[in-house]
Design a protein around this motif. Structure first.
Motif, PDB file in Angstrom:
ATOM      1  N   ALA A 305      81.224  12.132 104.381  1.00 54.97           N
ATOM      2  CA  ALA A 305      81.087  10.913 104.318  1.00 54.97           C
ATOM      3  C   ALA A 305      80.107  10.039 105.317  1.00 54.97           C
ATOM      4  O   ALA A 305      79.339   9.250 104.864  1.00 54.97           O
ATOM      5  CB  ALA A 305      82.536  10.234 104.294  1.00 54.97           C
ATOM      6  N   ILE A 306      80.427  10.559 106.441  1.00 55.49           N
ATOM      7  CA  ILE A 306      79.271   9.835 107.635  1.00 55.49           C
ATOM      8  C   ILE A 306      77.872  10.244 107.079  1.00 55.49           C
ATOM      9  O   ILE A 306      76.870   9.230 107.282  1.00 55.49           O
ATOM     10  CB  ILE A 306      79.878   9.980 108.746  1.00 55.49           C
ATOM     11  N   GLN A 307      77.786  11.388 106.810  1.00 60.78           N
ATOM     12  CA  GLN A 307      76.544  11.988 106.448  1.00 60.78           C
ATOM     13  C   GLN A 307      75.841  11.216 105.223  1.00 60.78           C
ATOM     14  O   GLN A 307      74.714  10.962 105.415  1.00 60.78           O
ATOM     15  CB  GLN A 307      76.551  13.567 106.369  1.00 60.78           C
ATOM     16  N   ASN A 308      76.608  11.144 104.186  1.00 64.37           N
ATOM     17  CA  ASN A 308      76.152  10.428 103.037  1.00 64.37           C
ATOM     18  C   ASN A 308      75.760   8.991 103.507  1.00 64.37           C
ATOM     19  O   ASN A 308      74.539   8.347 102.910  1.00 64.37           O
ATOM     20  CB  ASN A 308      77.364  10.538 102.167  1.00 64.37           C
ATOM     21  N   PHE A 309      76.323   8.264 104.330  1.00 62.20           N
ATOM     22  CA  PHE A 309      76.194   6.862 104.581  1.00 62.20           C
ATOM     23  C   PHE A 309      74.981   6.891 105.545  1.00 62.20           C
ATOM     24  O   PHE A 309      74.102   6.019 105.276  1.00 62.20           O
ATOM     25  CB  PHE A 309      77.478   6.453 105.582  1.00 62.20           C
ATOM     26  N   LEU A 310      74.670   7.810 106.245  1.00 66.01           N
ATOM     27  CA  LEU A 310      73.616   7.821 107.231  1.00 66.01           C
ATOM     28  C   LEU A 310      72.435   8.175 106.415  1.00 66.01           C
ATOM     29  O   LEU A 310      71.202   7.735 106.752  1.00 66.01           O
ATOM     30  CB  LEU A 310      73.680   9.227 108.417  1.00 66.01           C
ATOM     31  N   HIS A 311      72.423   9.111 105.306  1.00 62.24           N
ATOM     32  CA  HIS A 311      71.294   9.306 104.409  1.00 62.24           C
ATOM     33  C   HIS A 311      70.914   7.874 103.868  1.00 62.24           C
ATOM     34  O   HIS A 311      69.866   7.509 103.783  1.00 62.24           O
ATOM     35  CB  HIS A 311      71.588  10.199 103.453  1.00 62.24           C
ATOM     36  N   PHE A 312      71.926   7.280 103.067  1.00 61.31           N
ATOM     37  CA  PHE A 312      71.610   6.028 102.496  1.00 61.31           C
ATOM     38  C   PHE A 312      71.118   4.937 103.540  1.00 61.31           C
ATOM     39  O   PHE A 312      70.042   4.092 103.146  1.00 61.31           O
ATOM     40  CB  PHE A 312      73.186   5.365 102.137  1.00 61.31           C
ATOM     41  N   ARG A 313      71.616   4.826 104.844  1.00 60.58           N
ATOM     42  CA  ARG A 313      71.018   3.967 105.819  1.00 60.58           C
ATOM     43  C   ARG A 313      69.666   4.076 106.306  1.00 60.58           C
ATOM     44  O   ARG A 313      68.857   3.244 106.389  1.00 60.58           O
ATOM     45  CB  ARG A 313      71.984   4.242 107.218  1.00 60.58           C
ATOM     46  N   LYS A 314      69.170   5.484 106.164  1.00 60.56           N
ATOM     47  CA  LYS A 314      67.768   6.055 106.461  1.00 60.56           C
ATOM     48  C   LYS A 314      66.766   5.541 105.337  1.00 60.56           C
ATOM     49  O   LYS A 314      65.836   5.090 105.685  1.00 60.56           O
ATOM     50  CB  LYS A 314      67.892   7.511 106.639  1.00 60.56           C
ATOM     51  N   GLN A 315      67.269   5.708 104.142  1.00 60.42           N
ATOM     52  CA  GLN A 315      66.464   5.119 102.977  1.00 60.42           C
ATOM     53  C   GLN A 315      66.434   3.743 103.020  1.00 60.42           C
ATOM     54  O   GLN A 315      65.293   3.096 102.864  1.00 60.42           O
ATOM     55  CB  GLN A 315      67.175   5.639 101.664  1.00 60.42           C
ATOM     56  N   ARG A 316      67.443   2.974 103.340  1.00 58.40           N
ATOM     57  CA  ARG A 316      67.137   1.551 103.376  1.00 58.40           C
ATOM     58  C   ARG A 316      66.240   1.273 104.482  1.00 58.40           C
ATOM     59  O   ARG A 316      65.578   0.093 104.489  1.00 58.40           O
ATOM     60  CB  ARG A 316      68.579   0.694 103.785  1.00 58.40           C
ATOM     61  N   LEU A 317      66.552   1.945 105.699  1.00 62.71           N
ATOM     62  CA  LEU A 317      65.489   1.392 106.908  1.00 62.71           C
ATOM     63  C   LEU A 317      64.107   1.754 106.453  1.00 62.71           C
ATOM     64  O   LEU A 317      63.285   0.747 106.862  1.00 62.71           O
ATOM     65  CB  LEU A 317      65.914   2.236 107.937  1.00 62.71           C
ATOM     66  N   GLU A 318      63.686   2.997 106.008  1.00 66.48           N
ATOM     67  CA  GLU A 318      62.454   3.260 105.201  1.00 66.48           C
ATOM     68  C   GLU A 318      62.123   1.927 104.307  1.00 66.48           C
ATOM     69  O   GLU A 318      60.929   1.590 104.471  1.00 66.48           O
ATOM     70  CB  GLU A 318      62.602   4.515 104.568  1.00 66.48           C
ATOM     71  N   LEU A 319      62.845   1.474 103.359  1.00 68.66           N
ATOM     72  CA  LEU A 319      62.389   0.473 102.516  1.00 68.66           C
ATOM     73  C   LEU A 319      62.274  -0.742 103.325  1.00 68.66           C
ATOM     74  O   LEU A 319      61.408  -1.443 103.046  1.00 68.66           O
ATOM     75  CB  LEU A 319      63.424   0.268 101.645  1.00 68.66           C
ATOM     76  N   THR A 320      62.950  -1.080 104.306  1.00 69.36           N
ATOM     77  CA  THR A 320      62.739  -2.356 105.110  1.00 69.36           C
ATOM     78  C   THR A 320      61.393  -2.178 105.803  1.00 69.36           C
ATOM     79  O   THR A 320      60.567  -3.133 106.010  1.00 69.36           O
ATOM     80  CB  THR A 320      64.033  -2.528 106.143  1.00 69.36           C
TER      81      THR A 320
END
Length: 636
Positions: A305-320
């Protein structure tokens, strides 16, 4: 067991991930080149209100289709309703909007259930409105139990509705299958142990910690210290909360033996922060046992679950980061445009402003141009008047030429008549005389008209000569006008250039205004950001001050605790010394006791020996006395 509605609520989070795939699929497009964007439309309140379409929406959809009735861009309709099939909803939209829509373009609340293929072969309980059984089978479920079927099998369960309450207990249906599907499994993917170890070694841990973190720390028996250290590093990565901060928790001064809390403090700190963080990862049942005595399966689920959240966070950071980069490039272009606009304004000012050296010549040229324009206007008026007179003269000449031709025709006819009359001369002289008189009168009239025509012709010739002179003058004037026209063309070209420059200036000013508005918006956004940053900075400063104050208090308490600890250490050292002395005395006493016990043992052994000897002597004496007594008895 959970109902299918729970599956719908849990699947709504996955709907946003699947929308892009659905939009890129069959959307009724016939164009060869797919556009780089698509459109998502809500239905209720946006396109239709009840069953009546919104007029603006209907007009907008007529612009979204081509001549063949196919959509120009990918279009998907999204609604949270789930009381009908997708095909029925698509038919309703096609009828209301007048545009062909397929069921693949409709996304309803039960559409994400197609992803839960692991439940399709199991027996599931369905609740909701509309044809729930048809909807469930259309989604992919093969073994379905509805609430009505459950109520018919177990009528005593539905005791709320008094109309449905059975008067006599009925026997339940024994062939009702058992509901197998439930949300015990996770909505996020559970990764393998090797993938989890590789991810956390590369993305979270660093240095020696990453090198020493292995698969054995998770399976088969997770190591609590490694798991706790990993959770600390995750909190440090996400919230900048260093592991050292978990050990600095303020304690009350009145607590006895604060050293007993040193081990509990970091565990409770990590537990509290993980309880706040893990609901973001869709883990809601984190317990203290997951830190103290972790299980392999449970730990793998939490780390996934934490790994899935970190993947999502990384994608959001790349978009920002991409948005920030585009914003910086837009700001650079805006600055370049403003520089070019300023340069163009300077050029326009240079072109519009006449230098002082040429102002006198420009005034003379302007006055000369004004005089020429007035003269040309007067000459144009004179020429137009002369042209009107010449046109009138030409019309009169044409009329006179027509009259002359008519007269000539009449003369020719009269001559023919004279010839006829001569041939038809009768013998009577009176008729001849009458005819001759008539002929004479006709000749006189013809001569008079001829004289008048000659006079008029002479006048017209004079006018034509005057017109020739006027034409020569007009040619001269035309040459002058051509020269003036060339000069006017040059001035018009210059005016056109000035107009072009003015148009460019207006366009640039419009761009400048638009860029100014954009700049104003960006400045407002930046000001809002700066305000937010300043507020955040103030909050951070306050938090920092509070933290500093707390740290100072903690340090003060720590100093007090340390002093108390030193006092306790001194007491312990004194007690240790006393215990050592007491142990030494005890040792000496033990040695003395041992020595005395040895002496007593020796004395005891000596006494035993003497007693044994004494007993032996007594026995021998008794035997002797018995022998003497027996002898004495025998004598007596």
């Amino acid at each position: 067991m959970k109902a299918l509605s729970a599956l719908v609520r849990s699947a709504s989070s996955a709907c946003s991930r699947r929308v892009e795939r659905v939009a890129s699929g069959r959307c009724g497009l016939c164009s060869k080149i797919q556009p780089s964007f698509g459109l998502l439309f809500d239905i209720d309140g946006v396109l239709v209100r009840g069953k009546t379409p919104i007029p603006a929406a209907k007009r907008a959809f007529q612009k979204l289709v081509d001549s063949n009735g196919q959509f120009v861009v990918p279009v998907v309709f999204v609604t949270n309703a789930g009381n009908c099939l997708r095909q029925k909803k698509a038919d309703q939209l096609s009828h209301i909007l007048g545009v062909p829509i397929t069921q693949d373009q409709v996304m309803m609340s039960h559409s994400p259930l197609r992803m839960f293929k692991r439940y399709h072969d199991k027996c599931v309980l369905v609740s909701g409105q509309g044809p729930v059984l048809d909807i469930a089978k259309n989604v992919g479920f093969t073994n379905v139990v509805s609430v009505d079927m459950l109520r018919e099998s177990f009528p005593l369960l539905d005791m709320v509705d008094h109309n449905r309450r059975p008067k006599l207990p009925s026997s339940p249906m024994m062939n009702l299958p058992r509901v197998e599907a439930g949300m015990s499994e996770n909505t996020f993917p559970v990764y393998k142990v090797d993938v989890i170890v590789q991810f956390y070694r590369t993305e979270v841990l660093t240095g020696q910690e990453a090198k020493h973190f292995t698969k054995n720390d998770i399976t088969p028996n997770p190591k609590s210290e490694s798991i706790q250290r990993l959770y600390m590093r995750i909190l440090q990565l996400l919230f900048r909360f260093k592991p050292e901060c978990h050990y600095m928790v303020p304690l009350s001064e009145n607590i006895q033996y604060p050293m007993l809390y040193e081990w509990v403090t970091p565990i409770m700190s990590v537990y509290m922060r993980m309880c706040q963080f893990l609901p973001l990862c869709h883990v809601y049942d984190f317990s203290l046992n997951d830190l103290l005595n972790p299980k392999a399966k449970r730990t793998i689920t939490i780390l996934s679950a934490i790994q899935n959240f970190l993947h999502f966070r990384k994608q959001r950071l790349e978009l920002t980061a991409a948005h920030q980069q585009s914003f910086r490039s837009d700001m650079d272009r805006l600055q370049a445009y403003t520089r070019e606009i300023k340069e163009a304004e300077k050029k326009i000012e240079k072109l519009s402003i006449i230098p002082p050296e040429q102002q006198a010549e420009a005034k003379e040229l302007a006055s000369a141009l004004a005089e020429l324009t007035t003269n040309t206007q007067h000459e144009y008026q004179d020429v137009s008047a002369m042209n009107e007179k010449v046109a009138q003269c030409k019309t009169e000449i044409a009329e006179l030429s027509q009259k002359l031709s008519q007269r000539r025709v009449e003369v020719a006819t009269l001559k023919d008549e004279i010839v006829k009359l001569k041939s038809q001369i009768v013998e009577s002289p009176e008729e001849l005389r009458n005819e001759m008189e008539r002929m004479k009168e006709n000749v006189k009239n013809i001569k008079m008209s001829k004289d008048l025509a000659d006079e008029r012709l002479v006048e017209l010739q004079m006018l034509v000569q005057c017109a020739g002179q006027v034409e020569a003058e007009i040619h001269v004037l035309l040459k002058q006008l051509q020269d003036l026209q060339n000069s006017m063309c040059q001035t018009n070209q210059q005016k056109e250039k000035v107009q072009d420059l003015a148009a460019m200036n207006e366009a640039l000013q419009k761009e400048l205004r638009s860029l100014g508005t954009e700049e104003g918006q960006l400045k407002r956004a930046l000001a809002m950001k700066y305000d937010k940053e300043s507020k955040h900075q103030i909050r951070r400063q306050k938090k920092k001050e509070v933290k500093d104050q707390q740290v100072k208090n903690i340090y003060g308490q720590y100093d007090k605790i340390h002093e108390k600890r030193e006092e306790v250490v001194k007491l312990i050292e004194e007690t240790n010394r006393e215990t050592k002395q007491f142990k030494e005395k005890m040792q000496k006493l033990r040695e003395k006791c041992n020595q005395r016990s040895q002496k007593a043992q020796e004395i005891y052994e000596q006494l035993l020996n003497t007693l044994e000897q004494y007993n032996k002597r007594i026995e021998s004496i008794v035997l002797e006395t018995n022998a003497d007594i027996s002898k004495m008895k025998s004598h007596f």
